[in-house]
Design a protein around this motif. Structure first.
Motif, PDB file in Angstrom:
ATOM      1  N   UNK A  20       9.865 143.413 117.059  1.00 43.81           N
ATOM      2  CA  UNK A  20       9.805 142.695 115.784  1.00 43.81           C
ATOM      3  C   UNK A  20       8.845 141.515 115.900  1.00 43.81           C
ATOM      4  N   UNK A  21       8.904 140.808 117.004  1.00 43.15           N
ATOM      5  CA  UNK A  21       7.976 139.700 117.225  1.00 43.15           C
ATOM      6  C   UNK A  21       6.533 140.157 117.242  1.00 43.15           C
ATOM      7  N   UNK A  22       6.276 141.277 117.905  1.00 43.20           N
ATOM      8  CA  UNK A  22       4.908 141.807 117.973  1.00 43.20           C
ATOM      9  C   UNK A  22       4.413 142.258 116.600  1.00 43.20           C
ATOM     10  N   UNK A  23       5.275 142.895 115.818  1.00 47.49           N
ATOM     11  CA  UNK A  23       4.876 143.298 114.455  1.00 47.49           C
ATOM     12  C   UNK A  23       4.484 142.073 113.636  1.00 47.49           C
ATOM     13  N   UNK A  24       5.316 141.035 113.707  1.00 48.38           N
ATOM     14  CA  UNK A  24       5.034 139.820 112.943  1.00 48.38           C
ATOM     15  C   UNK A  24       3.781 139.109 113.441  1.00 48.38           C
ATOM     16  N   UNK A  68       8.292 154.254 107.068  1.00 45.43           N
ATOM     17  CA  UNK A  68       7.431 153.863 105.948  1.00 45.43           C
ATOM     18  C   UNK A  68       6.245 153.030 106.415  1.00 45.43           C
ATOM     19  N   UNK A  69       6.494 152.090 107.323  1.00 43.76           N
ATOM     20  CA  UNK A  69       5.403 151.272 107.859  1.00 43.76           C
ATOM     21  C   UNK A  69       4.407 152.149 108.600  1.00 43.76           C
ATOM     22  N   UNK A  70       4.909 153.063 109.401  1.00 45.78           N
ATOM     23  CA  UNK A  70       4.025 153.972 110.132  1.00 45.78           C
ATOM     24  C   UNK A  70       3.184 154.790 109.156  1.00 45.78           C
ATOM     25  N   UNK A  71       3.817 155.295 108.124  1.00 45.83           N
ATOM     26  CA  UNK A  71       3.120 156.107 107.125  1.00 45.83           C
ATOM     27  C   UNK A  71       2.012 155.313 106.442  1.00 45.83           C
ATOM     28  N   UNK A  72       2.313 154.100 106.041  1.00 40.37           N
ATOM     29  CA  UNK A  72       1.299 153.264 105.377  1.00 40.37           C
ATOM     30  C   UNK A  72       0.178 152.884 106.345  1.00 40.37           C
ATOM     31  N   UNK A  73       0.524 152.607 107.573  1.00 42.11           N
ATOM     32  CA  UNK A  73      -0.490 152.218 108.551  1.00 42.11           C
ATOM     33  C   UNK A  73      -1.410 153.385 108.886  1.00 42.11           C
ATOM     34  N   UNK A  74      -0.867 154.571 108.911  1.00 45.68           N
ATOM     35  CA  UNK A  74      -1.681 155.749 109.260  1.00 45.68           C
ATOM     36  C   UNK A  74      -2.478 156.271 108.080  1.00 45.68           C
ATOM     37  N   UNK A  75      -2.070 155.944 106.885  1.00 42.12           N
ATOM     38  CA  UNK A  75      -2.772 156.386 105.690  1.00 42.12           C
ATOM     39  C   UNK A  75      -3.464 155.183 105.074  1.00 42.12           C
ATOM     40  N   UNK A  83       2.034 145.399 100.769  1.00 43.53           N
ATOM     41  CA  UNK A  83       3.030 146.399 101.170  1.00 43.53           C
ATOM     42  C   UNK A  83       3.337 146.269 102.660  1.00 43.53           C
ATOM     43  N   UNK A  84       2.317 146.119 103.481  1.00 41.80           N
ATOM     44  CA  UNK A  84       2.511 145.974 104.927  1.00 41.80           C
ATOM     45  C   UNK A  84       3.379 144.756 105.218  1.00 41.80           C
ATOM     46  N   UNK A  85       3.059 143.628 104.602  1.00 42.59           N
ATOM     47  CA  UNK A  85       3.835 142.398 104.817  1.00 42.59           C
ATOM     48  C   UNK A  85       5.288 142.577 104.362  1.00 42.59           C
ATOM     49  N   UNK A  86       5.494 143.241 103.223  1.00 44.11           N
ATOM     50  CA  UNK A  86       6.851 143.468 102.721  1.00 44.11           C
ATOM     51  C   UNK A  86       7.639 144.364 103.667  1.00 44.11           C
ATOM     52  N   UNK A  87       6.998 145.395 104.200  1.00 43.67           N
ATOM     53  CA  UNK A  87       7.683 146.295 105.113  1.00 43.67           C
ATOM     54  C   UNK A  87       8.031 145.600 106.430  1.00 43.67           C
ATOM     55  N   UNK A  88       7.113 144.813 106.958  1.00 43.29           N
ATOM     56  CA  UNK A  88       7.409 144.093 108.200  1.00 43.29           C
ATOM     57  C   UNK A  88       8.543 143.094 107.962  1.00 43.29           C
ATOM     58  N   UNK A  89       8.557 142.446 106.813  1.00 43.98           N
ATOM     59  CA  UNK A  89       9.657 141.517 106.498  1.00 43.98           C
ATOM     60  C   UNK A  89      10.973 142.274 106.362  1.00 43.98           C
TER      61      UNK A  89
END
Length: 113
Positions: A20-24, A68-75, A83-89
């Motif tokens: 979680x720290x690394x994602x943020x 979902x985060x993986x899907x958005x990051x790969x696409x 969207x990325x920020x909302x998913x990480x939060x």
């Protein structure tokens, strides 16, 4: 496996705190862009790995958020900073819930001994 369960919970919690720290850190790094493949690739890999460990532990909502985060990051076409920020939060918030539940479970395991 029963005797190893507390150790498994502990490892999951510690590993997940790091994830979680690394994602943020990644999304808050200067110059992070959801339009950059160079930024999205490691994000997708982190989400994929976290998805697997969360799924193995039965944290289904956390698993779905990571998917979902993986899907958005790969696409890249569907990726946006918002969207990325909302998913990480959402992942951060859900992990907090999971961690609290697993902490209670660890305490229960300690009392059973």
């Amino acid at each position: 496996m029963e005797g190893e369960y507390p150790a498994l919970l502990d490892v999951f919690i510690k590993d997940s705190e790091k994830r979680v720290g690394e994602l943020n850190q990644l999304i808050s790094a200067p110059g992070f862009s959801a339009e950059s493949a160079a930024h999205l690739k490691p994000l997708g890999m982190m989400a994929h790995s976290f998805k697997g460990s969360s799924g193995n532990m039965g944290a289904t909502r956390l698993t779905e958020l990571c998917r979902l985060l993986e899907e958005h990051a790969r696409s890249q076409a569907s990726a946006s900073s918002t969207v990325i920020n909302q998913l990480v939060q959402a992942i951060t918030d859900e992990f907090s819930v999971v961690r609290d539940l697993f902490d209670v479970e660890l305490q229960a395991c300690a009392h059973r001994r």
